[in-house]
Write an enzyme that holds these catalytic residues in place. Structure first.
Site, short mmCIF file in Angstrom:
data_model
loop_
_atom_site.label_atom_id
_atom_site.label_comp_id
_atom_site.label_asym_id
_atom_site.label_seq_id
_atom_site.Cartn_x
_atom_site.Cartn_y
_atom_site.Cartn_z
N LYS A 294 -0.11 -0.38 -3.95
CA LYS A 294 -0.49 -1.80 -4.07
C LYS A 294 0.67 -2.58 -3.52
O LYS A 294 1.80 -2.48 -4.01
CB LYS A 294 -0.75 -2.15 -5.53
N GLU B 183 3.48 -0.25 -6.97
CA GLU B 183 3.42 -1.64 -6.49
C GLU B 183 4.76 -2.26 -6.15
O GLU B 183 5.38 -2.94 -6.97
CB GLU B 183 2.70 -2.54 -7.51
P1 13P Z 1 -2.21 -11.32 -7.77
O1 13P Z 1 -3.36 -10.82 -6.94
O2 13P Z 1 -2.52 -12.57 -8.54
O3 13P Z 1 -0.92 -11.37 -7.00
O4 13P Z 1 -2.01 -10.26 -8.94
C1 13P Z 1 -2.16 -8.93 -8.69
C2 13P Z 1 -1.24 -8.18 -9.53
O5 13P Z 1 -1.65 -7.34 -10.31
C3 13P Z 1 0.19 -8.43 -9.38
O6 13P Z 1 0.92 -7.45 -10.04
#
Ligand code: 13P
Length: 342
Positions: free
Chosen positions: A226, A184
């Site tokens: 992600k 991510e």
């Molecule tokens: P949000 O969709 O609220 O941005 O959170 C997703 C998430 O896991 C961020 O690390």
């Protein structure tokens, strides 16, 4: 070099593909107690350990329908070891609905010396042991988030290369322990920058990330990405359409994310619930570039905001809150197929 052996490759691929099964996405509920406390405060709920457990119980007992739209849940450490009121372990409750438990494994952000307020995440030192433990406890995937901020001089080379490398080390350690890593890199929405700047920065960050994953021999078929959608900064005054966001996002991904990656699950990052759904829908309808991966959601705020508001920490609101969650899950399930009609 050694890739994971054939058996492990098969296991990782199976988990990754289950997480992006058609019409499904991920529910991110891995807020640490402090962050969840802030969100509780916003709806008037008290931030106690038992309220946090009760809130998660509400989510996990929504409806058997949830498992048709949600493939996985990202948990915070404590939640993995908590139980429902009737003594059923949460992991059992989740798995029983055909939903895969996952775990957030990054720790605190620490400053990068000499940078303009940039950071990296801690957590590699004991990660192998933690991954092995979580796998035994029933988790099959993990998440590690890097945050990159767009400013006049940021993200810097220092922050981009460090965060790409830490994500690659994390991904390789997860795979050695049978967990699918959700990689991510999050280019934050804060700032006045326009859509084009966000696209360029996102492309650069993703290019560095996949170079690092390659350097560390990460088995891409057993990973998910992600990341942020490409949008203008929150304080940007130029308005754009969901179609423009979709075209910029798909173009950036097509230039940087290898086709071996099975899926991209977007974070909502501060978009409203409806924006996150409409933009995901536009992304799935977009034909601006080739899309060899599944494109779905891994939302935190954009799946929980209405639900948490309806609950407001009160037992009598549980069912109403569950209806809200189910509605958001259904809307995003449709959007992940490009079939959402606002
Ligand atoms: P949000 O969709 O609220 O941005 O959170 C997703 C998430 O896991 C961020 O690390």
């Amino acid at each position: 070099f050694e890739y994971p052996n054939a058996e492990l490759q098969k296991e990782l691929t199976g988990i990754a593909n289950a997480l992006i099964a058609p019409g499904k996405g991920i529910l991110a509920i891995d807020e640490p107690p402090g962050t969840l406390g802030l969100r509780f405060a916003a709806v008037g709920a008290e931030n106690t350990e038992d309220n946090r457990r009760k809130y998660r119980q509400l989510l996990f007992t929504t409806s058997p329908q949830l498992g048709k739209m949600i493939s996985g849940v990202i948990l915070f450490h404590n939640t993995v070891y908590q139980k429902a009121d009737d003594g059923t372990p949460f992991v059992e409750l989740i798995t029983g609905q055909g939903i895969i438990p996952g775990i957030k494994v990054d720790k605190a952000f620490v400053p990068l010396m000499g940078s303009e307020g940039e950071n990296t995440a801690q957590g590699l030192d004991d990660l192998a042991q933690r991954c092995a433990q979580y796998k035994k406890s029933g988790c099959h995937f993990a998440k590690w988030r890097s945050a990159l901020k767009i400013g006049t001089n940021t993200p810097s080379y220092q922050a981009i290369i460090e965060n790409a490398n830490v994500l690659a080390r994390y991904a390789s350690i997860c795979q050695m322990n049978g967990l699918v890593p959700i990689v991510e890199p999050d280019v934050l929405m804060d700032g006045e920058h326009d859509l084009e700047r966000c696209q360029k920065v996102t492309e650069t960050v993703l290019a560095f990330t996949y170079k690092a994953l390659q350097d560390h021999h990460v088995f891409l078929e057993g990973t998910l990405l992600k990341t942020n959608m490409v949008t203008p900064g929150k304080s940007c005054t130029i308005l754009v359409t969901p179609e423009e966001i979709a075209a910029a996002t798909v173009t950036a991904l097509s230039r940087t994310v290898p086709a071996a990656v099975p899926g991209v699950v977007f974070l909502s990052g501060g978009q409203s619930e409806e924006e996150a759904t409409v933009n995901l829908n536009a992304i799935n309808r977009c034909t601006a570039a080739r899309k060899p991966w599944a494109l779905s959601f891994s939302y935190g705020r954009a799946l929980q905001a209405s639900c948490r508001k309806a609950w407001a920490g009160k037992e009598e609101n549980v069912q109403r809150a569950q209806v809200e969650l189910l509605q958001r899950a259904a809307a995003n399930s449709l959007a992940s197929r490009g079939r959402y009609d606002p």
